[in-house]
Design a protein around this motif. Structure first.
Motif, PDB file in Angstrom:
ATOM      1  N   LYS A 197       0.841  -1.200   0.000  1.00  0.00           N
ATOM      2  CA  LYS A 197       0.000   0.000   0.000  1.00  0.00           C
ATOM      3  C   LYS A 197       0.885   1.263   0.000  1.00  0.00           C
ATOM      4  O   LYS A 197       2.104   1.173   0.226  1.00  0.00           O
ATOM      5  CB  LYS A 197      -0.921  -0.058   1.222  1.00  0.00           C
ATOM      6  CG  LYS A 197      -1.927  -1.217   1.164  1.00  0.00           C
ATOM      7  CD  LYS A 197      -2.775  -1.298   2.441  1.00  0.00           C
ATOM      8  CE  LYS A 197      -3.818  -2.407   2.367  1.00  0.00           C
ATOM      9  NZ  LYS A 197      -4.637  -2.484   3.623  1.00  0.00           N
ATOM     10  N   PHE A 237     -15.514   3.466   7.430  1.00  0.00           N
ATOM     11  CA  PHE A 237     -14.137   3.844   7.070  1.00  0.00           C
ATOM     12  C   PHE A 237     -13.871   3.759   5.569  1.00  0.00           C
ATOM     13  O   PHE A 237     -12.739   3.966   5.128  1.00  0.00           O
ATOM     14  CB  PHE A 237     -13.128   2.976   7.837  1.00  0.00           C
ATOM     15  CG  PHE A 237     -13.309   1.485   7.658  1.00  0.00           C
ATOM     16  CD1 PHE A 237     -12.827   0.836   6.528  1.00  0.00           C
ATOM     17  CD2 PHE A 237     -13.978   0.729   8.618  1.00  0.00           C
ATOM     18  CE1 PHE A 237     -12.985  -0.531   6.347  1.00  0.00           C
ATOM     19  CE2 PHE A 237     -14.142  -0.647   8.448  1.00  0.00           C
ATOM     20  CZ  PHE A 237     -13.652  -1.274   7.310  1.00  0.00           C
ATOM     21  N   LEU A 278     -10.468   4.727   3.522  1.00  0.00           N
ATOM     22  CA  LEU A 278      -9.728   3.608   2.942  1.00  0.00           C
ATOM     23  C   LEU A 278      -9.401   3.881   1.476  1.00  0.00           C
ATOM     24  O   LEU A 278      -8.260   3.703   1.022  1.00  0.00           O
ATOM     25  CB  LEU A 278     -10.561   2.326   3.091  1.00  0.00           C
ATOM     26  CG  LEU A 278     -10.010   1.036   2.500  1.00  0.00           C
ATOM     27  CD1 LEU A 278      -8.669   0.654   3.115  1.00  0.00           C
ATOM     28  CD2 LEU A 278     -11.013  -0.118   2.682  1.00  0.00           C
ATOM     29  N   ARG A 312      -1.796 -14.694   3.833  1.00  0.00           N
ATOM     30  CA  ARG A 312      -2.518 -14.042   4.933  1.00  0.00           C
ATOM     31  C   ARG A 312      -1.778 -14.251   6.249  1.00  0.00           C
ATOM     32  O   ARG A 312      -1.737 -13.368   7.099  1.00  0.00           O
ATOM     33  CB  ARG A 312      -3.939 -14.601   5.042  1.00  0.00           C
ATOM     34  CG  ARG A 312      -4.809 -14.369   3.819  1.00  0.00           C
ATOM     35  CD  ARG A 312      -5.427 -13.017   3.756  1.00  0.00           C
ATOM     36  NE  ARG A 312      -6.398 -12.781   4.797  1.00  0.00           N
ATOM     37  CZ  ARG A 312      -7.131 -11.665   4.884  1.00  0.00           C
ATOM     38  NH1 ARG A 312      -6.986 -10.701   3.978  1.00  0.00           N
ATOM     39  NH2 ARG A 312      -7.985 -11.507   5.849  1.00  0.00           N
ATOM     40  N   THR A 316      -5.385  -7.898  10.536  1.00  0.00           N
ATOM     41  CA  THR A 316      -5.716  -6.592   9.973  1.00  0.00           C
ATOM     42  C   THR A 316      -5.212  -5.450  10.861  1.00  0.00           C
ATOM     43  O   THR A 316      -4.668  -4.459  10.361  1.00  0.00           O
ATOM     44  CB  THR A 316      -7.247  -6.489   9.786  1.00  0.00           C
ATOM     45  OG1 THR A 316      -7.679  -7.583   8.974  1.00  0.00           O
ATOM     46  CG2 THR A 316      -7.642  -5.183   9.119  1.00  0.00           C
ATOM     47  N   ARG A 354       2.767  -7.209   9.090  1.00  0.00           N
ATOM     48  CA  ARG A 354       2.116  -6.155   9.875  1.00  0.00           C
ATOM     49  C   ARG A 354       2.592  -6.148  11.325  1.00  0.00           C
ATOM     50  O   ARG A 354       2.738  -5.091  11.944  1.00  0.00           O
ATOM     51  CB  ARG A 354       0.595  -6.327   9.810  1.00  0.00           C
ATOM     52  CG  ARG A 354       0.002  -5.950   8.443  1.00  0.00           C
ATOM     53  CD  ARG A 354      -1.444  -6.396   8.345  1.00  0.00           C
ATOM     54  NE  ARG A 354      -2.099  -5.959   7.116  1.00  0.00           N
ATOM     55  CZ  ARG A 354      -3.260  -6.448   6.691  1.00  0.00           C
ATOM     56  NH1 ARG A 354      -3.889  -7.383   7.391  1.00  0.00           N
ATOM     57  NH2 ARG A 354      -3.793  -5.996   5.563  1.00  0.00           N
ATOM     58  N   ASN A 361      -1.744  -0.235   7.360  1.00  0.00           N
ATOM     59  CA  ASN A 361      -1.217  -1.591   7.616  1.00  0.00           C
ATOM     60  C   ASN A 361      -0.388  -2.182   6.470  1.00  0.00           C
ATOM     61  O   ASN A 361      -0.213  -3.388   6.375  1.00  0.00           O
ATOM     62  CB  ASN A 361      -2.332  -2.513   8.096  1.00  0.00           C
ATOM     63  CG  ASN A 361      -3.429  -2.726   7.079  1.00  0.00           C
ATOM     64  OD1 ASN A 361      -3.308  -2.285   5.940  1.00  0.00           O
ATOM     65  ND2 ASN A 361      -4.494  -3.399   7.477  1.00  0.00           N
TER      66      ASN A 361
END
Ligand code: DAT
Ligand code: MG
Length: 151
Positions: free
Chosen positions: A11, A59, A63, A87, A93, A104, A114
């Motif tokens: 991200k 959110f 986001l 995952r 999360t 994370r 994250n």
């Protein structure tokens, strides 16, 4: 049968913080196969479609603003069980609840920052890959190390 793929994305916070190599390296070292990779700033429409299941969440706007705020590194990784395994490598999360040793857990402190995305099912791995790369546009190749990773 079709090889399992997961859509993985660094991200904008991960890119800005210089964590691309660290994150790509974890999937490489695990032994998954990189099928696609590109850096670009996604538009609102793409981000909204990617996260459409969350469109009713409070959110959602934040986001979408976050994901479209700068370049992301969009990737496709292949391997047996890659979706579930990725995952696990990524962690919970909420980074404060993510185990140490996960991406994370090691590299982030807030749900809204994250650093990485991973598909939550093989179906979404296919869906998200088609969405971000276009269907049929990821590379197919045989890593020379394959016999040393799988018997
Ligand atoms: P994940 O990214 O672990 O698959 P998700 O699909 O439930 O989590 O949510 C997608 C992203 O939305 C998540 O990475 C960060 C954001 N998000 C989820 N829950 C949130 C919350 N309660 N508050 C703020 N952002 C949230
Ligand atoms: Mg998700």
């Amino acid at each position: 049968v079709r090889a399992e793929i997961s859509y993985i994305m660094v991200k904008p916070d991960g890119v800005q913080r210089g964590l691309v190599g660290e994150i790509v390296g974890r999937f490489e070292r695990k032994g998954f196969t990189l099928r696609g990779l590109k850096l670009f700033t996604p538009g609102k429409e793409l981000a909204e479609e990617h996260y459409k299941d969350l469109s009713q969440k409070p959110f959602f706007k934040d986001l979408v603003d976050y994901i479209t705020s700068g370049p992301v590194v969009a990737m496709v990784w292949e391997g047996d069980g890659v979706v579930k395994s990725a995952r696990k490598l990524i962690g919970s999360t909420n980074p404060l609840e993510a185990e140490p040793g996960t991406i994370r857990g090691d590299l982030a402190v807030q749900t809204g920052r994250n650093v990485v995305h991973g598909s939550d099912s093989p179906e979404n791995g296919e869906r998200e890959t088609a969405l971000w790369f276009g269907s049929g546009s990821v590379e197919q190749w045989q890593p020379a190390l394959a016999p040393w990773l799988r018997e």
